[in-house]
Design a protein around this motif. Structure first.
Motif, PDB file in Angstrom:
ATOM      1  N   GLU A  54       0.881  -0.940   0.080  1.00  0.00           N
ATOM      2  CA  GLU A  54      -0.110   0.043   0.030  1.00  0.00           C
ATOM      3  C   GLU A  54       0.819   1.175   0.118  1.00  0.00           C
ATOM      4  O   GLU A  54       2.135   1.226   0.553  1.00  0.00           O
ATOM      5  N   VAL A  55       0.482   2.263  -0.672  1.00  0.00           N
ATOM      6  CA  VAL A  55       1.254   3.588  -0.973  1.00  0.00           C
ATOM      7  C   VAL A  55       0.315   4.726  -0.396  1.00  0.00           C
ATOM      8  O   VAL A  55      -0.863   4.854  -0.973  1.00  0.00           O
ATOM      9  N   PHE A  56       0.867   5.541   0.329  1.00  0.00           N
ATOM     10  CA  PHE A  56      -0.067   6.675   0.625  1.00  0.00           C
ATOM     11  C   PHE A  56       0.695   7.937   0.451  1.00  0.00           C
ATOM     12  O   PHE A  56       1.917   8.205   0.621  1.00  0.00           O
ATOM     13  N   VAL A  57       0.222   8.645  -0.448  1.00  0.00           N
ATOM     14  CA  VAL A  57       0.733   9.970  -1.133  1.00  0.00           C
ATOM     15  C   VAL A  57      -0.099  11.024  -0.204  1.00  0.00           C
ATOM     16  O   VAL A  57      -1.264  11.324  -0.412  1.00  0.00           O
ATOM     17  N   VAL A  58       0.865  12.062   0.575  1.00  0.00           N
ATOM     18  CA  VAL A  58       0.285  13.293   1.186  1.00  0.00           C
ATOM     19  C   VAL A  58      -0.089  14.387   0.180  1.00  0.00           C
ATOM     20  O   VAL A  58       0.693  14.738  -0.617  1.00  0.00           O
ATOM     21  N   VAL A  59      -1.401  14.872   0.346  1.00  0.00           N
ATOM     22  CA  VAL A  59      -1.889  15.705  -0.315  1.00  0.00           C
ATOM     23  C   VAL A  59      -1.839  17.035   0.061  1.00  0.00           C
ATOM     24  O   VAL A  59      -1.312  18.052  -0.304  1.00  0.00           O
ATOM     25  N   SER A  60      -2.139  17.038   1.378  1.00  0.00           N
ATOM     26  CA  SER A  60      -2.356  18.368   2.313  1.00  0.00           C
ATOM     27  C   SER A  60      -1.948  17.955   3.870  1.00  0.00           C
ATOM     28  O   SER A  60      -2.469  16.865   4.140  1.00  0.00           O
ATOM     29  N   GLY A  61      -1.549  18.828   4.596  1.00  0.00           N
ATOM     30  CA  GLY A  61      -1.312  18.377   5.947  1.00  0.00           C
ATOM     31  C   GLY A  61       0.060  17.728   6.145  1.00  0.00           C
ATOM     32  O   GLY A  61       0.900  17.438   5.312  1.00  0.00           O
ATOM     33  N   GLY A  62       0.052  16.798   7.245  1.00  0.00           N
ATOM     34  CA  GLY A  62       1.111  15.934   7.642  1.00  0.00           C
ATOM     35  C   GLY A  62       0.534  14.726   8.231  1.00  0.00           C
ATOM     36  O   GLY A  62      -0.326  14.830   8.943  1.00  0.00           O
ATOM     37  N   ALA A  74       5.594  12.533   7.283  1.00  0.00           N
ATOM     38  CA  ALA A  74       5.392  12.684   5.640  1.00  0.00           C
ATOM     39  C   ALA A  74       4.548  14.095   5.535  1.00  0.00           C
ATOM     40  O   ALA A  74       3.688  14.237   6.294  1.00  0.00           O
ATOM     41  N   GLY A  75       4.941  14.771   4.521  1.00  0.00           N
ATOM     42  CA  GLY A  75       4.316  16.123   4.279  1.00  0.00           C
ATOM     43  C   GLY A  75       3.764  16.072   2.698  1.00  0.00           C
ATOM     44  O   GLY A  75       4.035  15.176   2.005  1.00  0.00           O
ATOM     45  N   PRO A  76       3.289  17.031   2.235  1.00  0.00           N
ATOM     46  CA  PRO A  76       2.618  17.279   1.077  1.00  0.00           C
ATOM     47  C   PRO A  76       3.641  16.785   0.013  1.00  0.00           C
ATOM     48  O   PRO A  76       4.873  17.192   0.058  1.00  0.00           O
ATOM     49  N   GLY A  77       3.249  15.804  -0.960  1.00  0.00           N
ATOM     50  CA  GLY A  77       3.968  15.357  -1.838  1.00  0.00           C
ATOM     51  C   GLY A  77       4.885  14.206  -1.686  1.00  0.00           C
ATOM     52  O   GLY A  77       5.537  13.481  -2.649  1.00  0.00           O
ATOM     53  N   ASP A  78       4.933  13.761  -0.410  1.00  0.00           N
ATOM     54  CA  ASP A  78       5.756  12.560   0.104  1.00  0.00           C
ATOM     55  C   ASP A  78       4.841  11.373  -0.034  1.00  0.00           C
ATOM     56  O   ASP A  78       3.788  11.489   0.367  1.00  0.00           O
ATOM     57  N   ALA A  93      -0.547  14.317  11.741  1.00  0.00           N
ATOM     58  CA  ALA A  93       0.668  14.905  12.720  1.00  0.00           C
ATOM     59  C   ALA A  93       0.079  15.909  13.320  1.00  0.00           C
ATOM     60  O   ALA A  93       0.714  16.568  14.293  1.00  0.00           O
ATOM     61  N   SER A  94      -1.006  16.621  12.975  1.00  0.00           N
ATOM     62  CA  SER A  94      -1.467  17.682  13.705  1.00  0.00           C
ATOM     63  C   SER A  94      -2.812  17.536  14.594  1.00  0.00           C
ATOM     64  O   SER A  94      -3.406  16.743  14.447  1.00  0.00           O
ATOM     65  N   ASP A  95      -2.916  18.138  15.700  1.00  0.00           N
ATOM     66  CA  ASP A  95      -4.238  18.241  16.509  1.00  0.00           C
ATOM     67  C   ASP A  95      -5.000  19.215  16.106  1.00  0.00           C
ATOM     68  O   ASP A  95      -6.025  19.244  16.500  1.00  0.00           O
ATOM     69  N   ASP A  96      -4.725  19.992  15.152  1.00  0.00           N
ATOM     70  CA  ASP A  96      -5.595  21.195  14.850  1.00  0.00           C
ATOM     71  C   ASP A  96      -6.092  21.162  13.500  1.00  0.00           C
ATOM     72  O   ASP A  96      -7.031  21.794  13.015  1.00  0.00           O
ATOM     73  N   ALA A  97      -5.546  20.822  12.380  1.00  0.00           N
ATOM     74  CA  ALA A  97      -5.580  20.677  10.845  1.00  0.00           C
ATOM     75  C   ALA A  97      -5.967  19.289  10.299  1.00  0.00           C
ATOM     76  O   ALA A  97      -5.060  18.564  10.818  1.00  0.00           O
ATOM     77  N   PRO A  98      -6.923  19.069   9.377  1.00  0.00           N
ATOM     78  CA  PRO A  98      -6.804  17.867   8.769  1.00  0.00           C
ATOM     79  C   PRO A  98      -5.657  17.481   8.115  1.00  0.00           C
ATOM     80  O   PRO A  98      -5.117  18.474   7.483  1.00  0.00           O
ATOM     81  N   ALA A  99      -5.466  16.435   7.512  1.00  0.00           N
ATOM     82  CA  ALA A  99      -4.505  15.805   6.477  1.00  0.00           C
ATOM     83  C   ALA A  99      -5.278  14.972   5.564  1.00  0.00           C
ATOM     84  O   ALA A  99      -6.392  14.361   5.813  1.00  0.00           O
ATOM     85  N   SER A 100      -4.808  15.139   4.250  1.00  0.00           N
ATOM     86  CA  SER A 100      -5.512  14.472   3.081  1.00  0.00           C
ATOM     87  C   SER A 100      -4.182  13.732   2.233  1.00  0.00           C
ATOM     88  O   SER A 100      -3.376  14.055   2.269  1.00  0.00           O
ATOM     89  N   LEU A 101      -4.788  12.537   2.140  1.00  0.00           N
ATOM     90  CA  LEU A 101      -4.000  11.465   1.166  1.00  0.00           C
ATOM     91  C   LEU A 101      -4.474  10.936   0.258  1.00  0.00           C
ATOM     92  O   LEU A 101      -5.751  10.897  -0.078  1.00  0.00           O
TER      93      LEU A 101
END
Length: 124
Positions: A54-62, A74-78, A93-101
């Motif tokens: 399985e591969v996860f590509v971070v779109v936004s957030g971390g 991992a951050g955006p693009g990783d 990785a954040s308690d305040d902002a969503p992350a999308s993958l």
């Protein structure tokens, strides 16, 4: 079906994770399973493993993840590459902002969580 839109994708929620299948058998894909994944702030998965790579590509957030005992961030693009049967725990990785993958694997992938093995509904 040559086009699968995010707007028309079914939504599956599990413990702060929202899965939206893009390319899966029910949406026309024969070999690959791809879904958009959003992690709520502070969301953390259960420890689990998949029987396919399985591969996860971070779109936004971390994200932070433990893959086969190794901690990664991992951050955006990783991309986080998870080998088949590697024990995985993934978290925002954040308690305040969503992350999308974007998650990519192969059709027929099975998950094992807490000793139960199943075909995730967002991968069908």
């Amino acid at each position: 079906m040559p086009l699968s839109t995010l707007a028309d994708a079914p939504v599956f929620d599990r413990d702060g994770f929202t899965f939206r299948p893009l390319a899966v058998p029910s949406r026309g894909s024969a070999e690959l399973a791809i879904w958009a994944l959003e992690l709520s702030p502070g969301a953390c998965s259960e420890t689990h493993h998949m029987d396919r790579e399985e591969v996860f590509v971070v779109v936004s957030g971390g994200i932070s993840a433990t893959v086969a005992g190794q901690e990664v961030t991992a951050g955006p693009g990783d991309a986080v590459v998870v080998p088949a049967n590697a024990v995985l725990r993934i978290r925002n990785a954040s308690d305040d902002a969503p992350a999308s993958l974007t998650a990519v694997t192969s059709v027929g992938m099975k998950a094992t969580v807490g000793g139960a093995t199943f075909l995730p509904p967002w991968a069908q």
